[in-house]
Design an enzyme around this catalytic site. Structure first.
Site, PDB file in Angstrom:
ATOM      1  N   GLU A 171     -17.858  12.691 -37.967  1.00 35.24           N
ATOM      2  CA  GLU A 171     -17.548  12.233 -39.320  1.00 35.24           C
ATOM      3  C   GLU A 171     -18.632  11.296 -39.841  1.00 35.24           C
ATOM      4  O   GLU A 171     -19.286  10.606 -39.076  1.00 35.24           O
ATOM      5  CB  GLU A 171     -16.225  11.453 -39.318  1.00 35.24           C
TER       6      GLU A 171
ATOM      7  N   CYS B 174     -21.886   5.510 -43.604  1.00 31.12           N
ATOM      8  CA  CYS B 174     -21.486   5.142 -42.249  1.00 31.12           C
ATOM      9  C   CYS B 174     -21.637   6.392 -41.383  1.00 31.12           C
ATOM     10  O   CYS B 174     -21.074   7.443 -41.713  1.00 31.12           O
ATOM     11  CB  CYS B 174     -20.033   4.668 -42.282  1.00 31.12           C
TER      12      CYS B 174
ATOM     13  N   CYS C 195     -15.808   9.219 -27.919  1.00 31.24           N
ATOM     14  CA  CYS C 195     -16.166   7.895 -27.428  1.00 31.24           C
ATOM     15  C   CYS C 195     -15.411   7.655 -26.128  1.00 31.24           C
ATOM     16  O   CYS C 195     -14.285   8.115 -25.967  1.00 31.24           O
ATOM     17  CB  CYS C 195     -15.771   6.837 -28.458  1.00 31.24           C
TER      18      CYS C 195
ATOM     19  N   CYS D  53      -8.018   2.813 -31.901  1.00 30.62           N
ATOM     20  CA  CYS D  53      -9.056   3.637 -32.523  1.00 30.62           C
ATOM     21  C   CYS D  53      -8.827   5.126 -32.280  1.00 30.62           C
ATOM     22  O   CYS D  53      -8.562   5.547 -31.153  1.00 30.62           O
ATOM     23  CB  CYS D  53     -10.421   3.210 -31.974  1.00 30.62           C
TER      24      CYS D  53
ATOM     25  N   CYS E  23     -12.100   5.621 -38.738  1.00 30.11           N
ATOM     26  CA  CYS E  23     -13.029   6.528 -38.095  1.00 30.11           C
ATOM     27  C   CYS E  23     -12.330   7.368 -37.035  1.00 30.11           C
ATOM     28  O   CYS E  23     -11.503   6.888 -36.281  1.00 30.11           O
ATOM     29  CB  CYS E  23     -14.241   5.798 -37.539  1.00 30.11           C
TER      30      CYS E  23
HETATM   31  N1  SAH Z   1     -18.157   1.449 -31.225  1.00 31.94           N
HETATM   32  C1  SAH Z   1     -18.559   0.549 -32.279  1.00 31.94           C
HETATM   33  C2  SAH Z   1     -18.425   1.172 -33.651  1.00 31.94           C
HETATM   34  C3  SAH Z   1     -17.022   1.605 -33.908  1.00 31.94           C
HETATM   35  S1  SAH Z   1     -16.173   1.595 -35.379  1.00 31.94           S
HETATM   36  C4  SAH Z   1     -17.740  -0.716 -32.195  1.00 31.94           C
HETATM   37  O1  SAH Z   1     -16.825  -0.782 -31.401  1.00 31.94           O
HETATM   38  O2  SAH Z   1     -18.051  -1.659 -32.894  1.00 31.94           O
HETATM   39  C5  SAH Z   1     -16.452   0.183 -36.303  1.00 31.94           C
HETATM   40  C6  SAH Z   1     -15.314  -0.819 -36.333  1.00 31.94           C
HETATM   41  O3  SAH Z   1     -14.061  -0.263 -36.743  1.00 31.94           O
HETATM   42  C7  SAH Z   1     -15.090  -1.451 -34.989  1.00 31.94           C
HETATM   43  O4  SAH Z   1     -14.957  -2.826 -35.141  1.00 31.94           O
HETATM   44  C8  SAH Z   1     -13.789  -0.816 -34.565  1.00 31.94           C
HETATM   45  O5  SAH Z   1     -13.143  -1.603 -33.608  1.00 31.94           O
HETATM   46  C9  SAH Z   1     -13.044  -0.725 -35.878  1.00 31.94           C
HETATM   47  N2  SAH Z   1     -11.928   0.231 -35.891  1.00 31.94           N
HETATM   48  C10 SAH Z   1     -11.788   1.359 -35.190  1.00 31.94           C
HETATM   49  N3  SAH Z   1     -10.619   1.963 -35.476  1.00 31.94           N
HETATM   50  C11 SAH Z   1     -10.010   1.197 -36.393  1.00 31.94           C
HETATM   51  C12 SAH Z   1      -8.751   1.284 -37.089  1.00 31.94           C
HETATM   52  N4  SAH Z   1      -7.930   2.300 -36.888  1.00 31.94           N
HETATM   53  N5  SAH Z   1      -8.457   0.319 -37.967  1.00 31.94           N
HETATM   54  C13 SAH Z   1      -9.305  -0.710 -38.182  1.00 31.94           C
HETATM   55  N6  SAH Z   1     -10.493  -0.851 -37.566  1.00 31.94           N
HETATM   56  C14 SAH Z   1     -10.844   0.081 -36.670  1.00 31.94           C
END
Ligand code: SAH
Length: 339
Positions: free
Chosen positions: A91, A104, A111, A118, A332
């Site tokens: 995505e 983004c 992952c 997540c 995401c």
């Molecule tokens: N692996 C990286 C990038 C991931 S996504 C990381 O962990 O930072 C970017 C951000 O979105 C991260 O802070 C992740 O924890 C957050 N995130 C993921 N799923 C989410 C959700 N369902 N609601 C809110 N934030 C979320």
């Protein structure tokens, strides 16, 4: 197999072109078409026919194939589901902000980090993305949206510091003045906190912005929602963040997703403030975007506001992330999961 030109820097591609007995300047011509989203050599109007044939025999331009785009009527957010040549799906999201257009991107298909809230991690890691596959998401988004992109965040599916070699090559391609030419300061990478790579990143890319997903202020709470905390606990993570700030003099963003009843109390806010005291940083509070499979709920509005006030009262700069694209599957990994 044909090589994907998106994987090459201009100078690497020039070498390829020269090795085929062609003129070096052709590489730059081809490159500038690719940047515009042209993925068919036959459409590159300034190339002679024989060169088009040579190119077709040796190369491809593998932009990710768009399976679906969801467009938000309210804020113009565009969410893409892309398919790669091996059928893996990823995505990307296009967002409009006052300061410009942001994309983004995903850095991995799936992952392995296992964060509890997540969607991207529910089926584990399929594979790392190549530099060209990460770059291709931006070119494809520009092409579809017909908008120029000037900011990039690596916050989509995957843990970028679990794929650091490819991600760092991608950053160089993205920054290339003959490529998309996105300034290092307009790029942000988000990590769940892989300490040794934070150290390397500070040396390699001192101008790229760093965001660290913290999501809790104590090891007990953080380990419960982020298994990576077993390996890299909070104290060591924050030492790495301090080293990073001392080295780069850049402000770190801490992401803190607010989950109802898990990490959203005033005591949590006070503990977070204590942890971050004196560190050059900003806290980005993210109301959880609930993923049905996880059973976790978004923090309540009054708790989000109280959390923010508590941080501010204690001298910690913080903002609540604007919830873009709420009505589309914008958390995401959600779109990929549904399909
Ligand atoms: N692996 C990286 C990038 C991931 S996504 C990381 O962990 O930072 C970017 C951000 O979105 C991260 O802070 C992740 O924890 C957050 N995130 C993921 N799923 C989410 C959700 N369902 N609601 C809110 N934030 C979320």
């Amino acid at each position: 197999m044909l090589s994907n030109i998106l994987e090459y820097s201009l100078s690497e591609f020039e070498n390829e072109i020269v090795a085929l007995g062609e003129k070096k300047f052709r590489a730059k011509q081809i490159y500038s078409w690719i940047i515009k989203g042209v993925d068919d050599f036959g459409e590159m109007k300034n190339l002679p026919k024989v060169l088009v044939e040579t190119l077709n025999e040796n190369f491809v331009i593998d932009l990710p194939r768009q399976v679906e785009v969801q467009i938000s009527e309210t804020d113009g957010t565009r969410k893409y589901l892309f398919e790669l040549t091996d059928q893996n799906r990823i995505e990307a999201v296009f967002m409009k902000y006052k300061y410009g257009n942001t994309v983004c991107v995903s850095s991995q298909a799936g992952c392995k980090m296992g964060c509890k809230f997540c969607a991207s991690t529910l089926n584990g890691l399929s594979r790392n993305l190549t530099p060209g596959e990460i770059l291709g998401q931006i070119i494809a988004a520009e092409k579809e949206s017909q908008e120029k992109i000037n900011h990039v965040v690596v916050m989509g599916i995957g843990e970028p510091f679990d794929n650091y070699e490819n991600v760092s090559k991608f950053l160089k391609l993205l920054n290339d003045k003959d490529g998309l030419n996105i300034g290092m300061r307009n790029i942000t990478i988000s990590t769940c906190g892989i300490i040794p790579v934070i150290d390397r990143f500070g040396d390699d890319f001192p101008q790229v912005n760093l965001a660290v997903s913290l999501h809790a202020a104590t090891d007990v709470n953080r380990t419960e929602i982020m298994p990576i905390n077993n390996k890299y606990p909070i104290k060591e993570l924050l030492s790495a963040c301090r080293r990073y700030v001392n080295k780069t003099h850049r402000r770190i963003t801490f992401e803190y997703t607010l989950v109802d009843g898990k990490n959203d109390s005033r005591e949590d806010a006070a503990a977070l403030a204590k942890l971050l005291k004196g560190l050059l940083c900003h806290v980005n509070l993210i109301p959880l975007n609930p993923v049905a499979e996880t059973g976790l709920r978004k923090a309540r509005r009054e708790n989000i506001n109280a959390f923010l006030r508590e941080l501010e009262k204690r001298g910690i700069q913080a903002t609540v992330r604007r919830e873009l694209g709420d009505e589309i599957d914008a958390a995401c990994g959600q779109l990929r999961l549904r399909k």
